[in-house]
Motif scaffolding. Structure first.
Motif, PDB file in Angstrom:
ATOM      1  N   LYS A  86      10.019  -1.252  -3.582  1.00  0.00           N
ATOM      2  CA  LYS A  86       9.799  -2.465  -4.374  1.00  0.00           C
ATOM      3  C   LYS A  86      10.746  -3.564  -3.925  1.00  0.00           C
ATOM      4  N   ARG A  87      11.992  -3.206  -3.628  1.00  0.00           N
ATOM      5  CA  ARG A  87      12.958  -4.199  -3.152  1.00  0.00           C
ATOM      6  C   ARG A  87      12.523  -4.735  -1.784  1.00  0.00           C
ATOM      7  N   ALA A  88      12.006  -3.862  -0.931  1.00  0.00           N
ATOM      8  CA  ALA A  88      11.536  -4.302   0.383  1.00  0.00           C
ATOM      9  C   ALA A  88      10.354  -5.257   0.247  1.00  0.00           C
ATOM     10  N   ILE A  89       9.454  -4.978  -0.696  1.00  0.00           N
ATOM     11  CA  ILE A  89       8.306  -5.869  -0.930  1.00  0.00           C
ATOM     12  C   ILE A  89       8.786  -7.234  -1.407  1.00  0.00           C
ATOM     13  N   ASP A  90       9.750  -7.236  -2.338  1.00  0.00           N
ATOM     14  CA  ASP A  90      10.285  -8.507  -2.831  1.00  0.00           C
ATOM     15  C   ASP A  90      10.929  -9.301  -1.710  1.00  0.00           C
ATOM     16  N   ASN A  91      11.671  -8.601  -0.831  1.00  0.00           N
ATOM     17  CA  ASN A  91      12.326  -9.298   0.279  1.00  0.00           C
ATOM     18  C   ASN A  91      11.308  -9.868   1.255  1.00  0.00           C
ATOM     19  N   LEU A  92      10.236  -9.125   1.498  1.00  0.00           N
ATOM     20  CA  LEU A  92       9.197  -9.629   2.393  1.00  0.00           C
ATOM     21  C   LEU A  92       8.503 -10.849   1.793  1.00  0.00           C
ATOM     22  N   SER A  93       8.285 -10.815   0.472  1.00  0.00           N
ATOM     23  CA  SER A  93       7.660 -11.957  -0.191  1.00  0.00           C
ATOM     24  C   SER A  93       8.536 -13.194  -0.083  1.00  0.00           C
ATOM     25  N   LEU A  94       9.845 -13.006  -0.286  1.00  0.00           N
ATOM     26  CA  LEU A  94      10.773 -14.131  -0.172  1.00  0.00           C
ATOM     27  C   LEU A  94      10.867 -14.629   1.271  1.00  0.00           C
ATOM     28  N   LYS A  95      10.846 -13.688   2.203  1.00  0.00           N
ATOM     29  CA  LYS A  95      10.941 -14.060   3.616  1.00  0.00           C
ATOM     30  C   LYS A  95       9.730 -14.884   4.023  1.00  0.00           C
ATOM     31  N   ARG A  96       8.570 -14.496   3.520  1.00  0.00           N
ATOM     32  CA  ARG A  96       7.356 -15.236   3.866  1.00  0.00           C
ATOM     33  C   ARG A  96       7.376 -16.640   3.264  1.00  0.00           C
ATOM     34  N   ASP A 119       0.832  -1.208   0.000  1.00  0.00           N
ATOM     35  CA  ASP A 119       0.000   0.000   0.000  1.00  0.00           C
ATOM     36  C   ASP A 119       0.867   1.258   0.000  1.00  0.00           C
ATOM     37  N   GLU A 120       1.938   1.234   0.775  1.00  0.00           N
ATOM     38  CA  GLU A 120       2.853   2.374   0.812  1.00  0.00           C
ATOM     39  C   GLU A 120       3.524   2.576  -0.540  1.00  0.00           C
ATOM     40  N   PHE A 121       3.873   1.468  -1.209  1.00  0.00           N
ATOM     41  CA  PHE A 121       4.486   1.540  -2.539  1.00  0.00           C
ATOM     42  C   PHE A 121       3.526   2.203  -3.534  1.00  0.00           C
ATOM     43  N   MET A 122       2.252   1.810  -3.512  1.00  0.00           N
ATOM     44  CA  MET A 122       1.284   2.391  -4.444  1.00  0.00           C
ATOM     45  C   MET A 122       1.057   3.872  -4.152  1.00  0.00           C
ATOM     46  N   THR A 123       1.059   4.253  -2.876  1.00  0.00           N
ATOM     47  CA  THR A 123       0.919   5.662  -2.523  1.00  0.00           C
ATOM     48  C   THR A 123       2.095   6.473  -3.040  1.00  0.00           C
ATOM     49  N   THR A 124       3.291   5.906  -2.906  1.00  0.00           N
ATOM     50  CA  THR A 124       4.488   6.588  -3.400  1.00  0.00           C
ATOM     51  C   THR A 124       4.447   6.734  -4.916  1.00  0.00           C
ATOM     52  N   PHE A 125       3.916   5.719  -5.610  1.00  0.00           N
ATOM     53  CA  PHE A 125       3.832   5.806  -7.071  1.00  0.00           C
ATOM     54  C   PHE A 125       2.882   6.921  -7.501  1.00  0.00           C
ATOM     55  N   GLU A 126       1.781   7.111  -6.789  1.00  0.00           N
ATOM     56  CA  GLU A 126       0.871   8.208  -7.109  1.00  0.00           C
ATOM     57  C   GLU A 126       1.564   9.548  -6.898  1.00  0.00           C
ATOM     58  N   ALA A 127       2.354   9.656  -5.825  1.00  0.00           N
ATOM     59  CA  ALA A 127       3.111  10.890  -5.591  1.00  0.00           C
ATOM     60  C   ALA A 127       4.146  11.114  -6.688  1.00  0.00           C
ATOM     61  N   PHE A 128       4.748  10.017  -7.155  1.00  0.00           N
ATOM     62  CA  PHE A 128       5.719  10.118  -8.250  1.00  0.00           C
ATOM     63  C   PHE A 128       5.054  10.650  -9.509  1.00  0.00           C
ATOM     64  N   LYS A 129       3.877  10.143  -9.836  1.00  0.00           N
ATOM     65  CA  LYS A 129       3.192  10.600 -11.046  1.00  0.00           C
ATOM     66  C   LYS A 129       2.845  12.089 -10.955  1.00  0.00           C
ATOM     67  N   ASP A 130       2.371  12.514  -9.792  1.00  0.00           N
ATOM     68  CA  ASP A 130       2.035  13.929  -9.624  1.00  0.00           C
ATOM     69  C   ASP A 130       3.256  14.822  -9.817  1.00  0.00           C
ATOM     70  N   SER A 131       4.370  14.440  -9.188  1.00  0.00           N
ATOM     71  CA  SER A 131       5.593  15.251  -9.287  1.00  0.00           C
ATOM     72  C   SER A 131       6.167  15.226 -10.697  1.00  0.00           C
ATOM     73  N   ASN A 132       6.121  14.055 -11.348  1.00  0.00           N
ATOM     74  CA  ASN A 132       6.654  13.970 -12.701  1.00  0.00           C
ATOM     75  C   ASN A 132       5.774  14.740 -13.688  1.00  0.00           C
ATOM     76  N   ASP A 133       4.462  14.724 -13.480  1.00  0.00           N
ATOM     77  CA  ASP A 133       3.575  15.532 -14.327  1.00  0.00           C
ATOM     78  C   ASP A 133       3.914  17.012 -14.199  1.00  0.00           C
ATOM     79  N   ARG A 134       4.201  17.462 -12.984  1.00  0.00           N
ATOM     80  CA  ARG A 134       4.590  18.858 -12.766  1.00  0.00           C
ATOM     81  C   ARG A 134       5.915  19.155 -13.481  1.00  0.00           C
ATOM     82  N   ARG A 135       6.853  18.192 -13.415  1.00  0.00           N
ATOM     83  CA  ARG A 135       8.150  18.387 -14.092  1.00  0.00           C
ATOM     84  C   ARG A 135       7.956  18.515 -15.601  1.00  0.00           C
TER      85      ARG A 135
END
Length: 414
Positions: A68-78, A24-40
């Motif tokens: 994304k790397r943290a999500i992958d590591n959590l998936s592998l850990k699980r 969920d945090e990753f998806m929130t960050t991606f929305e923030a990325f799109k907003d900032s990149n649109d402004r750029r």
């Protein structure tokens, strides 16, 4: 449900919740990325991008990579099995014998199974085959950790070299009337691809207390210790290995412009700009690369690039203003670029003059990994006292098996 399972339930729930929160945090960050990149992009069209906006976009892009790397590591850990034995299930006789050898060096039981296997290169360097369960677990984890192994074809062999024939020129064929004579056809010309297996090793160390702890499953410990080392070395070799005492990577083959492609070479599409994508309509060159691949290969195609290259293409839009890069649909899945899965391989080169930082193709048909059956372990209690070293080896090879299935994007003019 047993008391033991009830005790483990909160732990599993906690791990799943942690993974869900990270996604969920990753998806929130991606929305923030799109907003900032649109402004750029809007600032670039008007007066030029503000330095602070550019820095913000780059900062959020780096945060996306880390999340994304943290999500992958959590998936592998699980997915990773616990080191402790959850139930008193009876191990196989081979597993019992191997466990005795690992803990105390007593090889009488394992020797009785006649599992002593001398190394391919030198007879005096002995070792013992790990149990089948351990070898299967190592192979499974490598498929999760090694980027190219996860998308390539993998074949197990018992010999040192796999030789695969292929047809250079097929037989002559043609249409003929029902009652007409059938002229003799030309004989097909065959050639041979050779995939030798090379030795890959890791040497984890154990303390006496670890070996004396009967709760710790040493098979699982060996798997967890060697998997990362094996995956790191494999990942580099499958991409750029020179074939000398290691597999031959797909970037080590001769590269040629797609218009001049012949069998035995890897075709590429040039960006037309040295060290970069075109400034105008950069998505067009990615489309050209997609359609440089024949339709039969596109159905199962993947993008392969490293983190830095992915960060640059993440900012691109198509003519309708849609982002070409899309986040994974769920935790544990891959991001997509123009509808095709994207595999992050850190051993791919960075963008630079005349480099090929992006590959696209059906790697399951294009690249073959050859695993020789048997992972071997040699116990060494002498070289690093008071630690016990476990010299763990496996033999693996690899190379391109279909030169038509992989295409590259070259950051150059020709």
């Amino acid at each position: 449900m047993t008391e033991q399972n009830l005790a483990r339930a909160p732990e599993v729930k906690s791990a799943s919740g942690e993974l869900s929160e990270a996604f969920d945090e990753f998806m929130t960050t991606f929305e923030a990325f799109k907003d900032s990149n649109d402004r750029r992009l809007a600032e670039l069209e008007s007066k030029g991008a503000d330095v602070l906006t550019v820095e913000k976009v780059d900062r959020i892009s780096r945060a996306l990579d880390e999340q994304k790397r943290a999500i992958d590591n959590l998936s592998l850990k699980r997915a990773r099995p616990a080191l402790g034995r959850d139930a008193p299930a009876a191990p196989s006789e081979h597993k019992q014998a191997f466990d005795s050898y690992m803990r105390s060096g007593d090889d009488r039981l394992i020797r009785a199974f006649d599992t002593k296997a001398m190394s391919y290169g030198s007879g005096q360097d002995g070792g013992y085959l790990v149990p089948d369960e351990t070898e299967a677990e190592i192979g499974k984890r490598l498929a999760e950790l090694s980027p190219i192994r996860s998308i390539a074809s993998v074949r197990q062999v018992s010999a040192a070299v796999l030789k695969k024939p292929f047809s250079v020129t097929g037989p002559a064929v043609g249409w003929v009337a029902e009652t007409a004579a059938r002229p003799q056809t030309n004989t097909a010309t065959l050639a041979e691809l050779s995939f030798p297996t090379m030795e890959l090793y890791a040497m984890p160390a154990a303390t006496a207390s670890l070996l004396e702890d009967t709760v710790v499953d040493l098979d699982q410990w060996i798997s967890s210790e060697v998997e990362a080392a094996f995956a790191e070395q494999e990942g580099s070799a499958f991409v750029s290995g020179d074939g000398v005492n290691k597999p031959k990577g797909f970037l080590d083959y001769a590269e040629v412009a797609e218009a001049s492609w012949v069998w035995g070479q890897i075709g590429y599409v040039a960006t037309g700009v040295s060290g970069a994508l075109p400034a105008s309509n950069p998505s067009d060159i990615l489309i050209d690369l997609i359609y440089a691949l024949k339709s039969g290969y596109r159905q199962n195609a993947n993008w392969v690039m490293n983190r830095k290259t992915q960060a640059s293409v993440r900012k691109l839009k198509d003519a309708d203003g849609n982002y070409l890069w899309q986040p994974p649909a769920a935790a544990g899945q891959r991001a997509a670029l123009m509808g095709f899965p994207l595999v992050e391989a850190e051993d791919m080169p960075d963008a630079g003059a005349n480099t090929t930082p992006i590959a696209f193709g059906d790697f399951s048909r294009g690249y073959l990994i050859v695993d020789r059956t048997g992972v071997r372990v040699l116990r060494d209690p002498y070289s690093a006292k008071p630690y016990v070293l476990f010299y763990t080896t496996k033999r693996v090879g690899g190379g391109v098996q279909d030169f038509d299935a992989i295409k590259l994007l070259k950051y150059g003019t020709t």
